[in-house]
Design a protein around this motif. Structure first.
Motif, PDB file in Angstrom:
ATOM      1  N   LEU A 143      13.624 -16.946 -20.443  1.00  0.00           N
ATOM      2  CA  LEU A 143      14.291 -16.997 -18.627  1.00  0.00           C
ATOM      3  C   LEU A 143      14.530 -16.063 -17.439  1.00  0.00           C
ATOM      4  CD1 LEU A 143      18.065 -15.127 -19.290  1.00  0.00           C
ATOM      5  CD2 LEU A 143      17.441 -17.690 -18.278  1.00  0.00           C
ATOM      6  N   GLN A 144      13.284 -15.058 -18.508  1.00  0.00           N
ATOM      7  CA  GLN A 144      11.893 -14.143 -17.130  1.00  0.00           C
ATOM      8  C   GLN A 144      11.315 -15.237 -16.972  1.00  0.00           C
ATOM      9  OE1 GLN A 144       8.813 -10.949 -18.228  1.00  0.00           O
ATOM     10  NE2 GLN A 144      10.544  -9.566 -18.083  1.00  0.00           N
ATOM     11  N   HIS A 145      10.146 -15.996 -18.120  1.00  0.00           N
ATOM     12  CA  HIS A 145       9.643 -16.954 -17.248  1.00  0.00           C
ATOM     13  C   HIS A 145       9.833 -17.840 -16.346  1.00  0.00           C
ATOM     14  CE1 HIS A 145       7.296 -17.170 -21.242  1.00  0.00           C
ATOM     15  NE2 HIS A 145       6.962 -16.388 -20.909  1.00  0.00           N
ATOM     16  N   GLN A 146      11.221 -18.564 -16.886  1.00  0.00           N
ATOM     17  CA  GLN A 146      11.809 -18.871 -15.227  1.00  0.00           C
ATOM     18  C   GLN A 146      12.375 -18.127 -14.207  1.00  0.00           C
ATOM     19  OE1 GLN A 146      15.230 -20.557 -16.474  1.00  0.00           O
ATOM     20  NE2 GLN A 146      14.999 -21.090 -18.495  1.00  0.00           N
ATOM     21  N   VAL A 194      10.149 -17.801  -9.074  1.00  0.00           N
ATOM     22  CA  VAL A 194       9.501 -16.763  -8.019  1.00  0.00           C
ATOM     23  C   VAL A 194       7.635 -17.206  -7.390  1.00  0.00           C
ATOM     24  CG1 VAL A 194       8.516 -14.432  -7.234  1.00  0.00           C
ATOM     25  CG2 VAL A 194      10.335 -14.332  -8.105  1.00  0.00           C
ATOM     26  N   LEU A 195       7.011 -18.023  -8.076  1.00  0.00           N
ATOM     27  CA  LEU A 195       5.547 -18.683  -7.680  1.00  0.00           C
ATOM     28  C   LEU A 195       5.469 -19.914  -6.629  1.00  0.00           C
ATOM     29  CD1 LEU A 195       3.821 -17.567 -10.538  1.00  0.00           C
ATOM     30  CD2 LEU A 195       3.561 -16.275  -9.138  1.00  0.00           C
ATOM     31  N   ARG A 196       6.472 -20.802  -7.288  1.00  0.00           N
ATOM     32  CA  ARG A 196       6.873 -21.873  -6.854  1.00  0.00           C
ATOM     33  C   ARG A 196       7.723 -21.793  -5.249  1.00  0.00           C
ATOM     34  NH1 ARG A 196       8.636 -24.008 -12.043  1.00  0.00           N
ATOM     35  NH2 ARG A 196       6.426 -25.692 -12.307  1.00  0.00           N
ATOM     36  N   ASP A 197       7.995 -20.595  -4.915  1.00  0.00           N
ATOM     37  CA  ASP A 197       8.628 -20.196  -3.150  1.00  0.00           C
ATOM     38  C   ASP A 197       7.264 -19.996  -2.855  1.00  0.00           C
ATOM     39  OD1 ASP A 197      11.499 -20.711  -4.119  1.00  0.00           O
ATOM     40  OD2 ASP A 197      11.879 -18.390  -4.718  1.00  0.00           O
ATOM     41  N   ALA A 198       6.690 -18.356  -3.362  1.00  0.00           N
ATOM     42  CA  ALA A 198       5.486 -17.958  -2.550  1.00  0.00           C
ATOM     43  C   ALA A 198       4.751 -19.497  -2.060  1.00  0.00           C
ATOM     44  CB  ALA A 198       4.803 -17.798  -3.717  1.00  0.00           C
ATOM     45  N   GLU A 199       4.617 -20.573  -2.943  1.00  0.00           N
ATOM     46  CA  GLU A 199       3.701 -21.906  -3.116  1.00  0.00           C
ATOM     47  C   GLU A 199       4.968 -22.329  -1.616  1.00  0.00           C
ATOM     48  OE1 GLU A 199       2.304 -25.672  -4.719  1.00  0.00           O
ATOM     49  OE2 GLU A 199       4.249 -24.530  -5.921  1.00  0.00           O
ATOM     50  N   ARG A 200       5.450 -22.792  -1.612  1.00  0.00           N
ATOM     51  CA  ARG A 200       6.240 -23.405  -0.210  1.00  0.00           C
ATOM     52  C   ARG A 200       6.279 -22.600   0.688  1.00  0.00           C
ATOM     53  NH1 ARG A 200       9.335 -24.733  -3.996  1.00  0.00           N
ATOM     54  NH2 ARG A 200      11.336 -22.774  -4.861  1.00  0.00           N
ATOM     55  N   ASP A 201       5.807 -21.198   0.680  1.00  0.00           N
ATOM     56  CA  ASP A 201       5.514 -19.846   2.017  1.00  0.00           C
ATOM     57  C   ASP A 201       4.642 -20.296   2.620  1.00  0.00           C
ATOM     58  OD1 ASP A 201       8.529 -19.564   2.002  1.00  0.00           O
ATOM     59  OD2 ASP A 201       8.067 -17.643   1.049  1.00  0.00           O
ATOM     60  N   GLY A 202       3.523 -21.107   1.424  1.00  0.00           N
ATOM     61  CA  GLY A 202       1.610 -20.839   1.634  1.00  0.00           C
ATOM     62  C   GLY A 202       1.728 -22.450   2.032  1.00  0.00           C
ATOM     63  N   ASP A 203       2.563 -23.351   1.899  1.00  0.00           N
ATOM     64  CA  ASP A 203       2.453 -24.850   2.553  1.00  0.00           C
ATOM     65  C   ASP A 203       2.829 -24.516   4.242  1.00  0.00           C
ATOM     66  OD1 ASP A 203       1.360 -26.405   0.226  1.00  0.00           O
ATOM     67  OD2 ASP A 203       2.942 -26.369  -0.491  1.00  0.00           O
ATOM     68  N   ALA A 204       4.046 -23.403   4.010  1.00  0.00           N
ATOM     69  CA  ALA A 204       4.435 -23.448   5.934  1.00  0.00           C
ATOM     70  C   ALA A 204       3.405 -22.818   6.779  1.00  0.00           C
ATOM     71  CB  ALA A 204       6.275 -22.413   5.004  1.00  0.00           C
ATOM     72  N   ARG A 224      -2.261 -23.274  -6.564  1.00  0.00           N
ATOM     73  CA  ARG A 224      -1.135 -24.302  -7.605  1.00  0.00           C
ATOM     74  C   ARG A 224      -1.628 -24.372  -8.636  1.00  0.00           C
ATOM     75  NH1 ARG A 224      -1.664 -26.187  -2.407  1.00  0.00           N
ATOM     76  NH2 ARG A 224       0.124 -26.539  -1.364  1.00  0.00           N
ATOM     77  N   GLU A 225      -3.205 -24.154  -8.507  1.00  0.00           N
ATOM     78  CA  GLU A 225      -3.662 -23.899 -10.450  1.00  0.00           C
ATOM     79  C   GLU A 225      -3.568 -23.090 -11.054  1.00  0.00           C
ATOM     80  OE1 GLU A 225      -7.842 -24.421  -9.685  1.00  0.00           O
ATOM     81  OE2 GLU A 225      -8.167 -26.174  -9.013  1.00  0.00           O
ATOM     82  N   LEU A 226      -3.451 -21.782 -10.475  1.00  0.00           N
ATOM     83  CA  LEU A 226      -2.781 -20.365 -11.176  1.00  0.00           C
ATOM     84  C   LEU A 226      -1.516 -21.165 -11.792  1.00  0.00           C
ATOM     85  CD1 LEU A 226      -3.313 -18.281 -12.653  1.00  0.00           C
ATOM     86  CD2 LEU A 226      -1.891 -16.982  -9.976  1.00  0.00           C
ATOM     87  N   ILE A 227      -0.398 -21.569 -10.962  1.00  0.00           N
ATOM     88  CA  ILE A 227       1.240 -22.097 -11.193  1.00  0.00           C
ATOM     89  C   ILE A 227       0.587 -23.099 -12.622  1.00  0.00           C
ATOM     90  CG2 ILE A 227       3.024 -22.965 -10.769  1.00  0.00           C
ATOM     91  CD1 ILE A 227       2.885 -21.731  -7.523  1.00  0.00           C
ATOM     92  N   ASP A 228       0.153 -23.806 -12.528  1.00  0.00           N
ATOM     93  CA  ASP A 228       0.090 -24.939 -13.306  1.00  0.00           C
ATOM     94  C   ASP A 228      -0.283 -24.305 -14.737  1.00  0.00           C
ATOM     95  OD1 ASP A 228       1.093 -27.076 -11.349  1.00  0.00           O
ATOM     96  OD2 ASP A 228      -0.693 -27.859 -11.215  1.00  0.00           O
ATOM     97  N   VAL A 229      -0.802 -23.819 -14.707  1.00  0.00           N
ATOM     98  CA  VAL A 229      -1.368 -22.838 -15.712  1.00  0.00           C
ATOM     99  C   VAL A 229      -0.457 -21.751 -16.811  1.00  0.00           C
ATOM    100  CG1 VAL A 229      -3.229 -21.469 -16.884  1.00  0.00           C
ATOM    101  CG2 VAL A 229      -3.580 -23.438 -15.729  1.00  0.00           C
ATOM    102  N   ILE A 230       0.001 -21.332 -15.757  1.00  0.00           N
ATOM    103  CA  ILE A 230       1.120 -19.849 -16.177  1.00  0.00           C
ATOM    104  C   ILE A 230       2.274 -21.167 -16.368  1.00  0.00           C
ATOM    105  CG2 ILE A 230       3.576 -19.092 -15.362  1.00  0.00           C
ATOM    106  CD1 ILE A 230       1.239 -17.937 -13.771  1.00  0.00           C
ATOM    107  N   ALA A 231       2.829 -21.814 -15.416  1.00  0.00           N
ATOM    108  CA  ALA A 231       3.831 -23.718 -16.287  1.00  0.00           C
ATOM    109  C   ALA A 231       3.446 -23.592 -18.148  1.00  0.00           C
ATOM    110  CB  ALA A 231       4.155 -24.206 -15.389  1.00  0.00           C
TER     111      ALA A 231
END
Length: 142
Positions: free
Chosen positions: A74-77, A82-92, A44-51
């Motif tokens: 667009l590539q950033h988006q 994908v990173l946030r999708d992985a976060e949701r899968d990790g939460d699961a 999550r910290e990595l995603i926040d920094v990347i965003a």
């Protein structure tokens, strides 16, 4: 053990961008080295920094009137999605997917850097803004 290590081959020659990229590489290494209990927090910290970096870089591209800003954004988006999708899968409970995405991110980053980020850095140099193309903007979230 980290997949990606900072080296001069990852430099685009713009100090502030390189500083952000060094921070990204270090944080990605922390994700890769995290045990299961710490993995999602590091992710999550990595995603926040990347965003935060992507948002700042997109502002810089607009301010510099970089012609490829829309495609770069667009590539950033797509990457963030994908990173946030992985976060949701990790939460699961799917930590294996989060670890795989970290490895994929380590593969993607040099490609993105050598293509899109290098093109932006060349644009900055061609417009005479290489030393301080950008003003303000720490990458780390508050």
């Amino acid at each position: 053990m980290p997949t990606l290590h900072w080296s001069q081959t990852l430099s685009v020659g713009v100090p502030l961008i390189d500083e952000h990229h060094r921070d990204f590489v270090a944080r990605l290494g922390r994700v890769e080295g995290a045990d299961d209990a710490a993995l999602l927090e590091a992710w999550r910290e990595l995603i926040d920094v990347i965003a935060a970096h992507f948002a700042l870089e997109e502002r810089w591209m607009r301010e510099a009137r970089f012609a490829q800003a829309a495609a770069h954004g667009l590539q950033h988006q797509m990457v963030l999605r994908v990173l946030r999708d992985a976060e949701r899968d990790g939460d699961a409970g799917n930590l294996t997917l989060v670890r795989q995405m970290a490895r994929e991110l380590a593969t993607w980053f040099p490609l993105h850097l050598n293509g899109m980020d290098a093109a932006f850095a060349r644009h900055l140099r061609s417009t005479g803004r290489p030393a301080s193309p950008l003003h303000g903007g720490a990458c780390a979230p508050a």
